[in-house]
Design a protein around this motif. Structure first.
Motif, PDB file in Angstrom:
ATOM      1  N   GLU A 108       0.878  -1.220  -0.145  1.00 49.26           N
ATOM      2  CA  GLU A 108       0.006   0.020   0.008  1.00 49.26           C
ATOM      3  C   GLU A 108       0.695   1.164   0.046  1.00 49.26           C
ATOM      4  O   GLU A 108       0.490   2.186  -0.664  1.00 49.26           O
ATOM      5  N   THR A 109       2.031   1.252   0.820  1.00 49.54           N
ATOM      6  CA  THR A 109       2.911   2.234   0.763  1.00 49.54           C
ATOM      7  C   THR A 109       3.317   2.800  -0.523  1.00 49.54           C
ATOM      8  O   THR A 109       3.720   3.679  -0.954  1.00 49.54           O
ATOM      9  N   ILE A 110       4.032   1.405  -1.286  1.00 50.43           N
ATOM     10  CA  ILE A 110       4.437   1.815  -2.482  1.00 50.43           C
ATOM     11  C   ILE A 110       3.502   2.354  -3.424  1.00 50.43           C
ATOM     12  O   ILE A 110       3.794   3.318  -4.468  1.00 50.43           O
ATOM     13  N   ARG A 111       2.232   1.970  -3.657  1.00 52.00           N
ATOM     14  CA  ARG A 111       1.103   2.440  -4.529  1.00 52.00           C
ATOM     15  C   ARG A 111       0.867   4.076  -3.971  1.00 52.00           C
ATOM     16  O   ARG A 111       0.829   4.809  -4.904  1.00 52.00           O
ATOM     17  N   THR A 112       0.767   4.213  -2.873  1.00 49.69           N
ATOM     18  CA  THR A 112       0.864   5.529  -2.275  1.00 49.69           C
ATOM     19  C   THR A 112       1.916   6.431  -2.911  1.00 49.69           C
ATOM     20  O   THR A 112       1.614   7.538  -3.469  1.00 49.69           O
ATOM     21  N   VAL A 113       2.901   6.143  -2.730  1.00 52.91           N
ATOM     22  CA  VAL A 113       4.296   6.987  -3.158  1.00 52.91           C
ATOM     23  C   VAL A 113       4.148   7.208  -4.479  1.00 52.91           C
ATOM     24  O   VAL A 113       4.733   8.263  -5.075  1.00 52.91           O
TER      25      VAL A 113
ATOM     26  N   THR B 147       8.743  -9.590   0.797  1.00 53.20           N
ATOM     27  CA  THR B 147       9.562  -9.642  -0.283  1.00 53.20           C
ATOM     28  C   THR B 147       8.804  -9.104  -1.367  1.00 53.20           C
ATOM     29  O   THR B 147       7.842  -9.122  -1.552  1.00 53.20           O
ATOM     30  N   PHE B 148       9.711  -8.438  -2.325  1.00 52.48           N
ATOM     31  CA  PHE B 148       9.286  -8.009  -3.469  1.00 52.48           C
ATOM     32  C   PHE B 148       8.941  -9.200  -4.369  1.00 52.48           C
ATOM     33  O   PHE B 148       9.484 -10.132  -4.303  1.00 52.48           O
ATOM     34  N   THR B 149       8.067  -9.328  -5.286  1.00 57.13           N
ATOM     35  CA  THR B 149       7.654 -10.309  -6.029  1.00 57.13           C
ATOM     36  C   THR B 149       8.292 -10.161  -7.529  1.00 57.13           C
ATOM     37  O   THR B 149       8.545  -9.033  -7.707  1.00 57.13           O
ATOM     38  N   TYR B 150       8.115 -11.098  -8.217  1.00 60.84           N
ATOM     39  CA  TYR B 150       8.494 -11.100  -9.723  1.00 60.84           C
ATOM     40  C   TYR B 150       7.867  -9.921 -10.717  1.00 60.84           C
ATOM     41  O   TYR B 150       8.438  -9.318 -11.307  1.00 60.84           O
ATOM     42  N   PRO B 151       6.475  -9.644 -10.477  1.00 59.88           N
ATOM     43  CA  PRO B 151       5.825  -8.620 -11.165  1.00 59.88           C
ATOM     44  C   PRO B 151       6.593  -7.416 -10.824  1.00 59.88           C
ATOM     45  O   PRO B 151       6.580  -6.472 -11.760  1.00 59.88           O
ATOM     46  N   LEU B 152       6.972  -7.067  -9.612  1.00 60.14           N
ATOM     47  CA  LEU B 152       7.284  -5.878  -9.250  1.00 60.14           C
ATOM     48  C   LEU B 152       8.822  -5.847  -9.830  1.00 60.14           C
ATOM     49  O   LEU B 152       9.464  -4.629 -10.099  1.00 60.14           O
ATOM     50  N   LEU B 153       9.617  -6.871  -9.524  1.00 56.20           N
ATOM     51  CA  LEU B 153      10.864  -6.836 -10.116  1.00 56.20           C
ATOM     52  C   LEU B 153      10.690  -6.553 -11.691  1.00 56.20           C
ATOM     53  O   LEU B 153      11.864  -5.978 -12.195  1.00 56.20           O
TER      54      LEU B 153
ATOM     55  N   LEU C 277       2.264  -7.447  -5.346  1.00 55.24           N
ATOM     56  CA  LEU C 277       3.720  -6.614  -5.315  1.00 55.24           C
ATOM     57  C   LEU C 277       4.618  -7.182  -4.277  1.00 55.24           C
ATOM     58  O   LEU C 277       5.835  -7.274  -4.739  1.00 55.24           O
ATOM     59  N   ILE C 278       4.135  -7.129  -3.068  1.00 59.43           N
ATOM     60  CA  ILE C 278       4.845  -7.473  -1.869  1.00 59.43           C
ATOM     61  C   ILE C 278       4.099  -8.937  -1.276  1.00 59.43           C
ATOM     62  O   ILE C 278       2.906  -8.863  -1.095  1.00 59.43           O
ATOM     63  N   THR C 279       4.819  -9.717  -0.853  1.00 60.39           N
ATOM     64  CA  THR C 279       4.032 -10.742  -0.268  1.00 60.39           C
ATOM     65  C   THR C 279       5.231 -11.276   0.921  1.00 60.39           C
ATOM     66  O   THR C 279       6.192 -10.766   1.200  1.00 60.39           O
ATOM     67  N   TYR C 280       4.755 -12.346   1.667  1.00 60.73           N
ATOM     68  CA  TYR C 280       5.496 -12.512   2.984  1.00 60.73           C
ATOM     69  C   TYR C 280       5.769 -13.910   2.977  1.00 60.73           C
ATOM     70  O   TYR C 280       5.152 -14.930   2.261  1.00 60.73           O
ATOM     71  N   LEU C 281       6.672 -14.522   3.821  1.00 64.94           N
ATOM     72  CA  LEU C 281       7.057 -16.020   4.149  1.00 64.94           C
ATOM     73  C   LEU C 281       7.335 -16.189   5.587  1.00 64.94           C
ATOM     74  O   LEU C 281       7.776 -15.063   6.265  1.00 64.94           O
ATOM     75  N   LEU C 282       6.807 -17.289   5.904  1.00 64.53           N
ATOM     76  CA  LEU C 282       7.074 -17.710   7.571  1.00 64.53           C
ATOM     77  C   LEU C 282       7.912 -18.741   7.650  1.00 64.53           C
ATOM     78  O   LEU C 282       8.488 -19.028   8.568  1.00 64.53           O
ATOM     79  N   ASP C 283       8.640 -19.079   6.516  1.00 67.83           N
ATOM     80  CA  ASP C 283       9.546 -20.488   6.352  1.00 67.83           C
ATOM     81  C   ASP C 283      10.718 -20.027   5.604  1.00 67.83           C
ATOM     82  O   ASP C 283      11.275 -21.103   4.932  1.00 67.83           O
ATOM     83  N   SER C 284      11.251 -19.268   5.923  1.00 66.97           N
ATOM     84  CA  SER C 284      12.899 -18.765   5.209  1.00 66.97           C
ATOM     85  C   SER C 284      13.648 -19.846   5.338  1.00 66.97           C
ATOM     86  O   SER C 284      13.961 -20.102   6.640  1.00 66.97           O
TER      87      SER C 284
ATOM     88  N   PRO D  13       3.873  -0.449 -10.440  1.00 71.77           N
ATOM     89  CA  PRO D  13       4.611   0.717 -10.014  1.00 71.77           C
ATOM     90  C   PRO D  13       6.150   0.389 -10.814  1.00 71.77           C
ATOM     91  O   PRO D  13       6.549  -0.850 -10.643  1.00 71.77           O
ATOM     92  N   ALA D  14       6.855   1.155 -11.535  1.00 71.86           N
ATOM     93  CA  ALA D  14       8.021   0.882 -11.958  1.00 71.86           C
ATOM     94  C   ALA D  14       9.293   1.759 -11.124  1.00 71.86           C
ATOM     95  O   ALA D  14       9.470   2.798 -11.137  1.00 71.86           O
ATOM     96  N   PHE D  15       9.882   1.027 -10.481  1.00 68.55           N
ATOM     97  CA  PHE D  15      11.103   1.723  -9.753  1.00 68.55           C
ATOM     98  C   PHE D  15      12.092   2.009 -10.749  1.00 68.55           C
ATOM     99  O   PHE D  15      12.009   1.331 -11.879  1.00 68.55           O
ATOM    100  N   ASP D  16      12.775   3.095 -10.248  1.00 66.54           N
ATOM    101  CA  ASP D  16      14.146   3.455 -11.230  1.00 66.54           C
ATOM    102  C   ASP D  16      15.085   2.609 -11.302  1.00 66.54           C
ATOM    103  O   ASP D  16      15.773   2.339 -12.185  1.00 66.54           O
ATOM    104  N   LEU D  17      15.295   1.955 -10.036  1.00 62.65           N
ATOM    105  CA  LEU D  17      16.558   1.049  -9.893  1.00 62.65           C
ATOM    106  C   LEU D  17      16.152   0.087  -8.410  1.00 62.65           C
ATOM    107  O   LEU D  17      15.662   0.686  -7.675  1.00 62.65           O
ATOM    108  N   ILE D  18      16.429  -1.189  -8.901  1.00 57.21           N
ATOM    109  CA  ILE D  18      16.082  -2.105  -7.650  1.00 57.21           C
ATOM    110  C   ILE D  18      17.480  -2.645  -7.753  1.00 57.21           C
ATOM    111  O   ILE D  18      18.288  -3.341  -8.729  1.00 57.21           O
TER     112      ILE D  18
END
Length: 252
Positions: free
Chosen positions: A124-129, A184-190, A168-175, A137-142
């Motif tokens: 939500e924060t990314i979408r707001t910014v 973490t960022f997901t592939y669509p955002l990357l 765009l962002i997801t979570y994991l409990l079992d890294s 959204p397209a980051f200038d650089l990752i």
């Protein structure tokens, strides 16, 4: 799916990689600010922040006041924890450059015990910014690194999150690498980023680099090359020693 091969830059040593990154990031920053008034960058943890910051933190030509700083992944720990990517980036970089605190976006400290909510709020924060409530959204650089198992961000080999296409962002409990709870960022955002830059240094990365860049084995990091048409790799000579792929010098 993009078929533009990544640009592979090989520098002599880690200080030379840092100088090349300084030039590369400074140019992208200036171009982005001239184009749309800001520079949106996402950083990762590990050894990347030190290499990224070593020269750039002293570059007075960069307008850091126009930067937005996000994290491509983060461990669900307090900011002061030794495991916090933000804590590390703050120590080696942010404390040395005038990025306004309100333009830096770490994981919400009150949500580190609730990864699902932390991920939702971060998206939500990314979408707001970016002022973009739909689409990607397209980051200038990752800026990304590569783990010894071929993981990047907190996208690990064989993990179900590799198939996430909606969030765009997801979570994991079992890294498989501690701490286990992360966002973490997901592939669509990357894939949407205008540029993705990997930093990989040290002889210990040599075997995995040839498997990823020469043999194109199916590791999480390989998939980023496949979905991005603006991928760059910055490597030192020990890391790149086994590569057969065509590489180039970075010219300052």
């Amino acid at each position: 799916m993009p078929n533009v091969p990544p640009s592979l830059f090989v520098l002599n040593d880690v200080p030379a990689v840092s100088k090349a990154l300084d030039d590369f990031v400074a140019k992208l920053s200036a171009q982005s600010i001239a184009d749309h008034g800001f520079f949106a960058i996402a950083l990762s943890g590990g050894s990347l922040p030190q290499t990224f910051a070593a020269s750039l933190k002293s570059n007075k030509s960069v307008d850091f006041s126009k930067w937005y700083v996000f994290y491509a992944d983060e461990r669900c720990v307090p900011h002061e924890s030794d495991d916090s990517n933000h804590g590390l980036v703050d120590k080696v970089f942010l404390q040395h450059v005038p990025v306004p605190p309100g333009r830096v976006f770490p994981i919400h400290p009150a949500l580190v015990s609730n990864p699902a909510q932390a991920a939702a709020i971060y998206e939500e924060t990314i979408r707001t910014v970016f002022n973009q409530q739909s689409g990607v959204p397209a980051f200038d650089l990752i800026m990304l690194g590569m783990g010894p198992d071929g993981h990047t961000c907190s996208l690990f080999p064989g993990h179900p999150l590799l198939n996430e296409q909606q969030r765009l962002i997801t979570y994991l409990l079992d890294s498989p690498k501690p701490p286990p709870q992360r966002i973490t960022f997901t592939y669509p955002l990357l894939a949407a980023a205008k540029a993705v830059a990997f930093v990989s240094t040290g002889e210990g990365k040599a075997d995995m680099l040839t498997r990823v860049l020469d043999q194109k084995e199916d590791f999480p990091v390989t998939r980023v090359n496949q979905v991005s048409d603006k991928a760059y790799w910055f490597m030192d000579a020990p890391a790149a020693r086994l590569l057969s792929s065509s590489t180039q010098q970075y010219r300052l």
